[in-house]
Design a protein around this motif. Structure first.
Motif: not given
Ligand code: C2E
Ligand code: MG
Ligand code: MG
Ligand code: MG
Length: 280
Positions: A76-95
């Motif tokens: 539910c939230f990964i697609p929203v994070a992708e559209e807003t570009g937030l996935i970049v920070r979130l993805g780095a944090w997960v890594l």
């Protein structure tokens, strides 16, 4: 009359649209601050060697503890994070989290981290990966990056160069959700993945669908001929394990072996495994 009925229907439709848009905006707004408020947590699902039934690694799966809504699903939230570009920070944090956690595990198994295509089209991905490895001291060989088929990821020379850099550094690269995209075969031709992950939808119907059986058998065979390993997602029954083993699929992941768990439980699972080895 007909007109007014139509208008009424349309108004209901419009109201629902408004509601959807509002919910979506609220989600977006909440998502923006969630990382700084520490609402995310990474869980880990075991990946099991089908021949020995020992744990070969864990996949890192992000979870969002929303203060009002409770646990929100990544679907539910990964697609929203992708559209807003937030996935970049979130993805780095997960890594960062995943590498740091794996570096502390009592047995040096692998950790698999999902990458979004958006992380590829944004500069800084190699730096984020390098920082996660350096910060944690995790050996690159213990990191696996999962990439889904997506439009033009592999058609792009820059992305391919990044993937090659990762592989040259010793990082493992897996093709996630294999079979669900529309470019699986061109992907395999374009890049030497270490592993392909057969999508859950094929594994689920293994027992009662001849078509699925044929596809999984062919995919495993294809991977082997190309020098790649196969991992099956969504393994839920012992019968599926038997069939997968027969086809030569090397690793399995699914509820049969374990649900995603918090980092604290990983150490326990691995501790028990380490004890097994020590006692046998
Ligand atoms: P995925 O990478 O294909 O991850 C596997 C999903 O299948 C996980 O769902 C896992 O809980 C679920 N699963 C595993 N075994 C079984 C099983 O036996 N039966 C069933 N029914 N389901 C099983 P989850 O955690 O909800 O994640 C959904 C998707 O969200 C992931 O699919 C992945 O694409 C994405 N995702 C999760 N974490 C991250 C992340 O940190 N970054 C990015 N970019 N995407 C992520
Ligand atoms: Mg994955
Ligand atoms: Mg997958
Ligand atoms: Mg999947």
């Amino acid at each position: 009359r007909a007109k007014s009925v139509h208008r009424g229907t349309f108004q209901v439709f419009e109201a629902r649209m408004d509601e959807d848009v509002r919910r979506r905006r609220a989600l977006e707004q909440d998502l923006r601050g969630a990382l700084d408020r520490g609402e995310f947590e990474v869980h880990y699902q075991p990946q099991v060697d089908l021949a020995t039934e020992s744990i070969a690694g864990f996949e890192a799966l992000v979870r969002w503890h929303h203060p009002a809504r409770g646990l929100v699903d990544p679907g539910c939230f990964i697609p929203v994070a992708e559209e807003t570009g937030l996935i970049v920070r979130l993805g780095a944090w997960v890594l960062e989290q995943a590498c740091a956690a794996a570096a502390r595990w009592p047995v040096p198994v692998r950790v698999a981290v999902n990458l979004s295509p958006v992380q590829f089209i944004t500069p800084g991905l190699p730096e984020a990966v390098a920082a996660a490895l350096e910060g944690s001291g995790l050996a690159p060989e213990r990191l696996e990056l999962e990439i889904t088929e997506s439009v033009r990821l592999i058609d792009n020379d820059l992305n391919l160069a990044v993937l090659h850099r990762f592989r040259d550094a010793g990082i493992q690269i897996a093709l996630d959700d294999f079979g669900t995209g529309f470019a699986s075969l061109s992907y395999l031709r374009a890049f030497p993945f270490n592993k392909i992950k057969i999508d859950r939808s094929f594994v689920q119907d293994l027992g009662h669908d001849e078509g699925c059986l044929a596809i999984v058998r062919a995919a495993t065979r294809l991977a082997r001929d190309l020098g790649m390993e196969t991992i099956a997602e969504g393994v839920e029954t012992p019968l599926q394990v038997l069939q997968l083993r027969q086809f030569g699929c090397t690793v399995g992941q699914g509820f049969l072996f374990g649900r995603p768990v918090a980092d604290g439980e990983v150490a326990l699972m691995l501790g028990a495994a380490a004890l097994d080895v020590a006692c046998s």
